[in-house]
Structures are given as structure tokens and as C-alpha cells.
Design a protein around this motif. Structure first.
Motif, short mmCIF file in Angstrom:
data_model
loop_
_atom_site.label_atom_id
_atom_site.label_comp_id
_atom_site.label_asym_id
_atom_site.label_seq_id
_atom_site.Cartn_x
_atom_site.Cartn_y
_atom_site.Cartn_z
N HIS A 73 0.83 -1.21 0.00
CA HIS A 73 0.00 0.00 0.00
C HIS A 73 0.86 1.26 0.00
O HIS A 73 1.80 1.39 0.79
CB HIS A 73 -0.90 -0.01 1.24
CG HIS A 73 -1.85 1.13 1.29
ND1 HIS A 73 -2.17 1.78 2.46
CD2 HIS A 73 -2.59 1.71 0.32
CE1 HIS A 73 -3.05 2.74 2.21
NE2 HIS A 73 -3.32 2.72 0.92
N GLY A 74 0.56 2.17 -0.92
CA GLY A 74 1.30 3.42 -1.01
C GLY A 74 2.60 3.33 -1.77
O GLY A 74 3.33 4.31 -1.84
N CYS A 75 2.87 2.15 -2.35
CA CYS A 75 4.14 1.93 -3.05
C CYS A 75 3.89 1.48 -4.49
O CYS A 75 2.88 0.83 -4.78
CB CYS A 75 4.97 0.86 -2.34
SG CYS A 75 5.33 1.20 -0.62
N GLY A 76 4.83 1.82 -5.37
CA GLY A 76 4.75 1.35 -6.75
C GLY A 76 3.44 1.74 -7.41
O GLY A 76 3.00 2.90 -7.35
N ASP A 77 2.77 0.74 -7.98
CA ASP A 77 1.52 0.99 -8.70
C ASP A 77 0.29 0.61 -7.89
O ASP A 77 -0.82 0.52 -8.43
CB ASP A 77 1.52 0.20 -10.03
CG ASP A 77 2.54 0.75 -11.02
OD1 ASP A 77 2.58 1.99 -11.19
OD2 ASP A 77 3.28 -0.04 -11.61
N SER A 78 0.46 0.37 -6.60
CA SER A 78 -0.69 0.12 -5.74
C SER A 78 -1.34 1.44 -5.33
O SER A 78 -0.76 2.52 -5.51
CB SER A 78 -0.27 -0.66 -4.48
OG SER A 78 -0.05 -2.03 -4.78
N SER A 79 -2.53 1.36 -4.78
CA SER A 79 -3.28 2.55 -4.40
C SER A 79 -2.61 3.27 -3.23
O SER A 79 -1.85 2.67 -2.46
CB SER A 79 -4.71 2.16 -4.01
OG SER A 79 -4.68 1.24 -2.93
N GLY A 80 -2.94 4.55 -3.10
CA GLY A 80 -2.48 5.33 -1.97
C GLY A 80 -1.13 6.00 -2.19
O GLY A 80 -0.39 5.66 -3.11
N GLU A 81 -0.84 6.96 -1.34
CA GLU A 81 0.45 7.63 -1.31
C GLU A 81 1.32 6.99 -0.23
O GLU A 81 0.82 6.33 0.68
CB GLU A 81 0.28 9.12 -1.02
CG GLU A 81 -0.59 9.85 -2.02
CD GLU A 81 0.01 9.86 -3.42
OE1 GLU A 81 1.26 9.88 -3.52
OE2 GLU A 81 -0.75 9.83 -4.39
N PHE A 82 2.62 7.21 -0.31
CA PHE A 82 3.51 6.60 0.66
C PHE A 82 3.15 7.03 2.08
O PHE A 82 3.25 6.24 3.03
CB PHE A 82 4.97 6.95 0.36
CG PHE A 82 5.95 6.08 1.09
CD1 PHE A 82 6.35 4.86 0.57
CD2 PHE A 82 6.46 6.48 2.32
CE1 PHE A 82 7.25 4.04 1.26
CE2 PHE A 82 7.35 5.67 3.01
CZ PHE A 82 7.74 4.45 2.47
N GLY A 83 2.71 8.25 2.24
CA GLY A 83 2.32 8.74 3.56
C GLY A 83 1.11 8.03 4.13
O GLY A 83 0.83 8.14 5.33
N ASP A 84 0.37 7.29 3.28
CA ASP A 84 -0.78 6.51 3.75
C ASP A 84 -0.37 5.15 4.31
O ASP A 84 -1.18 4.45 4.92
CB ASP A 84 -1.77 6.26 2.60
CG ASP A 84 -2.29 7.55 2.00
OD1 ASP A 84 -2.50 8.52 2.77
OD2 ASP A 84 -2.50 7.60 0.77
N ALA A 85 0.88 4.74 4.06
CA ALA A 85 1.32 3.39 4.42
C ALA A 85 1.37 3.22 5.94
O ALA A 85 1.78 4.12 6.68
CB ALA A 85 2.70 3.12 3.82
N ARG A 86 0.94 2.04 6.38
CA ARG A 86 0.98 1.65 7.77
C ARG A 86 1.52 0.23 7.87
O ARG A 86 1.26 -0.60 7.02
CB ARG A 86 -0.43 1.70 8.41
CG ARG A 86 -1.13 3.05 8.29
CD ARG A 86 -0.45 4.11 9.12
NE ARG A 86 -1.17 5.38 9.11
CZ ARG A 86 -0.95 6.36 8.23
NH1 ARG A 86 -0.02 6.20 7.29
NH2 ARG A 86 -1.64 7.48 8.28
N TRP A 87 2.27 -0.05 8.94
CA TRP A 87 2.88 -1.37 9.07
C TRP A 87 1.83 -2.47 9.10
O TRP A 87 1.97 -3.50 8.44
CB TRP A 87 3.74 -1.42 10.33
CG TRP A 87 4.62 -2.63 10.41
CD1 TRP A 87 4.39 -3.78 11.12
CD2 TRP A 87 5.88 -2.82 9.74
NE1 TRP A 87 5.43 -4.67 10.93
CE2 TRP A 87 6.35 -4.10 10.10
CE3 TRP A 87 6.65 -2.03 8.88
CZ2 TRP A 87 7.57 -4.61 9.62
CZ3 TRP A 87 7.86 -2.53 8.42
CH2 TRP A 87 8.30 -3.81 8.78
N ASP A 88 0.76 -2.27 9.86
CA ASP A 88 -0.29 -3.29 9.93
C ASP A 88 -0.95 -3.50 8.58
O ASP A 88 -1.31 -4.64 8.22
CB ASP A 88 -1.34 -2.91 10.97
CG ASP A 88 -0.87 -3.17 12.40
OD1 ASP A 88 0.14 -3.88 12.57
OD2 ASP A 88 -1.52 -2.67 13.34
#
Length: 280
Positions: A73-88
């Protein structure tokens, strides 16, 4: 580009609650002997390692190992921005990809992680929360705290160049994260929900995986052993009964080099490890 006589990777989108996750499915040539979900490294390391990942994924597929390359999530061509990424959320992504691959092939699935992706893989299998029939670890990050400190030092270096003295130490940056603030590091927004769980993860404190583990490290000179920290963890895991195989190969640190680099000596032993595990 696919290997001669082998099908190209198939783009796949997996539905998640926060949007689709992009994957590339490398079909196994002939009889499928094993299956792996690939978990990429952090931020710019992901981009620098794309070529090596592709080389290894194609070689694995040509040997009969199916590979699903996952963009978290939030990386590459997946949805979201990197700032949206969460470990869980990243752990849920790995579980989602593993379930898809296991259902698609009707067989057990392993995890292949590079750098922070390897630490994420180790966290995912704790307590058998995610069933995995094997782990393939490339240059695993062993200390989430140490890795986060390196990232925070990058921010401090950037502040120094810009003569911005608002933050003066990694401790003050950690305090911002603990207070709920997202901080920017080298063009990437790092949220507390990603940074703080990472900060608590230490490979030495994790239970040894119950599945076979093949651990590879890239070294600068032929014949060099694992780093002392890695050797201590490997020894402790073996003492507790882990089925652990370690190997070093000589080559460049392709995940960190300024220019895109390859480490071909890493590919063949990786393929061999999966081939041997499939025959065990």
C-alpha cells in the motif's frame, strides 16, 4: 522481457479495503514446484532493486517456482500515497497476496523479502499468524530501530543543508512521530503508523521461524562471512531448532547504489535453494 520460451509476467490487481494492490504474477514454467510472494524493500531501495528482483523472479519462474511480486500500500503501482502506508496494512497486504497465490495454485506459499521486506516477512509469520512453507531472506534488515535511525539521519542531513535547525537530533524526530506527526524524509512522507511499529521490531527478539529459512547476504569480498549481528541471530535461531541455511555472495549492494546495479551471483543460489527445498 520474459525469458525465451516463457510467458511474460501477468499484471494482477488484488482488492483491499484501502484500494487495489498491484502485483506481477510470474507463471512457473512446467510443473510448479513452489510459490513465493515477493516483499520489496523500503522507499528508494525498492526502485533501485527492481532490476535484480526482475532477474531473480524470471529465473525462479523458469525453474518452476511461481512468484507474485507485490506492491505494498502506497508503493509502486498500488493505491495510496507513501504517507498513507501503515505497518499493519502492509502485513494485511502480504496476507492478501499469500491467500491469492495459495488459492490460485492450490499449494503452500512462501515469502521472499528484501531488506525491510525481509523483516516484514519475519514479522508476518510470528506465531504462525501467516502460514508460510519457507522464507527466502535477501539482506534482511535486522533492527527496525537502527533502520529508522538511519532514515532520520537522512532528514537531519537535509535540514543541515537547508540550514533548517527546527530538528536537531533523531530523538527530536522520534518525538514528533510519537506525537502523531508525519515527517518527510528524502521525498517520502513517513507516518507514525509505519515508523513506530518498525521502531519496535528487532529480529533478535523474534521467535525463530518454524518453516525452512534461506538467508542470503551480499558481501564486498569473496569468502566473507555473515555480519557479526547476523551471525549471532543465526546461531540463536539454530540453537532453538530453526531450519536455517545461510550463504554469502560477492557483489554490489544493489539496493543502495546510486546507479542501477545487478548482482548475478545471487540469482543461482536463490534458485537452487528453492529447488532443494521443493525436493526435501
Amino acid at each position: 522481457m520474459a525469458l525465451p520460451g516463457h510467458a511474460p509476467a501477468e499484471p494482477i490487481y488484488l482488492a483491499a479495503s484501502t484500494g487495489p494492490r498491484f502485483c506481477l504474477f510470474h507463471h512457473p514454467a512446467g510443473h510448479c514446484r513452489a510459490a513465493l510472494v515477493y516483499i520489496h524493500p523500503f522507499a528508494e531501495e525498492m526502485n533501485r532493486s527492481r532490476r535484480m528482483t526482475a532477474l531473480a523472479a524470471r529465473a525462479l519462474a523458469a525453474s518452476g517456482v511461481a512468484v507474485l511480486q507485490l506492491d505494498l500500500h502506497g508503493c509502486g503501482d498500488s493505491s495510496g500515497e507513501f504517507g498513507d502506508a501503515r505497518w499493519d496494512t502492509w502485513k494485511h497486504d502480504v496476507a492478501l497476496a499469500s491467500t491469492w497465490l495459495r488459492t490460485r495454485l492450490g499449494m503452500p506459499v512462501g515469502l521472499w523479502g528484501l531488506r525491510l521486506g525481509a523483516l516484514l516477512a519475519l514479522d508476518c509469520v510470528q506465531g504462525d499468524a501467516l502460514p508460510a512453507d519457507r522464507l527466502l531472506l535477501w539482506q534482511p534488515v535486522l533492527s527496525g530501530s537502527g533502520y529508522l535511525t538511519q532514515l532520520l539521519r537522512l532528514r537531519l542531513a537535509g535540514d543541515l543543508l537547508q540550514q533548517d535547525s527546527a530538528t536537531t537530533s533523531t530523538g527530536s524526530l522520534r518525538a514528533l512521530l510519537q506525537g502523531g506527526s508525519t515527517i518527510e524524509i528524502a521525498g517520502y512522507d513517513l507516518a507514525p503508523g509505519l515508523a513506530l511499529p518498525m521502531d519496535q521490531l528487532e529480529a533478535a527478539a523474534l521467535a525463530p521461524p518454524r518453516c525452512p529459512v534461506h538467508w542470503f547476504e551480499v558481501v564486498a569480498e569473496p569468502g566473507r562471512p555473515l555480519s557479526p549481528a547476523a551471525s549471532r541471530i543465526a546461531s540463536a535461531w539454530r540453537d532453538k531448532g530453526a531450519d536455517l541455511h545461510t550463504e554469502t555472495v560477492c557483489g554490489p549492494s544493489f539496493w543502495a547504489t546510486p546507479e542501477i546495479a545487478e548482482c548475478p551471483p545471487l540469482v543461482e543460489p536463490t534458485v537452487s535453494a528453492c529447488r532443494e527445498a521443493a525436493h526435501a
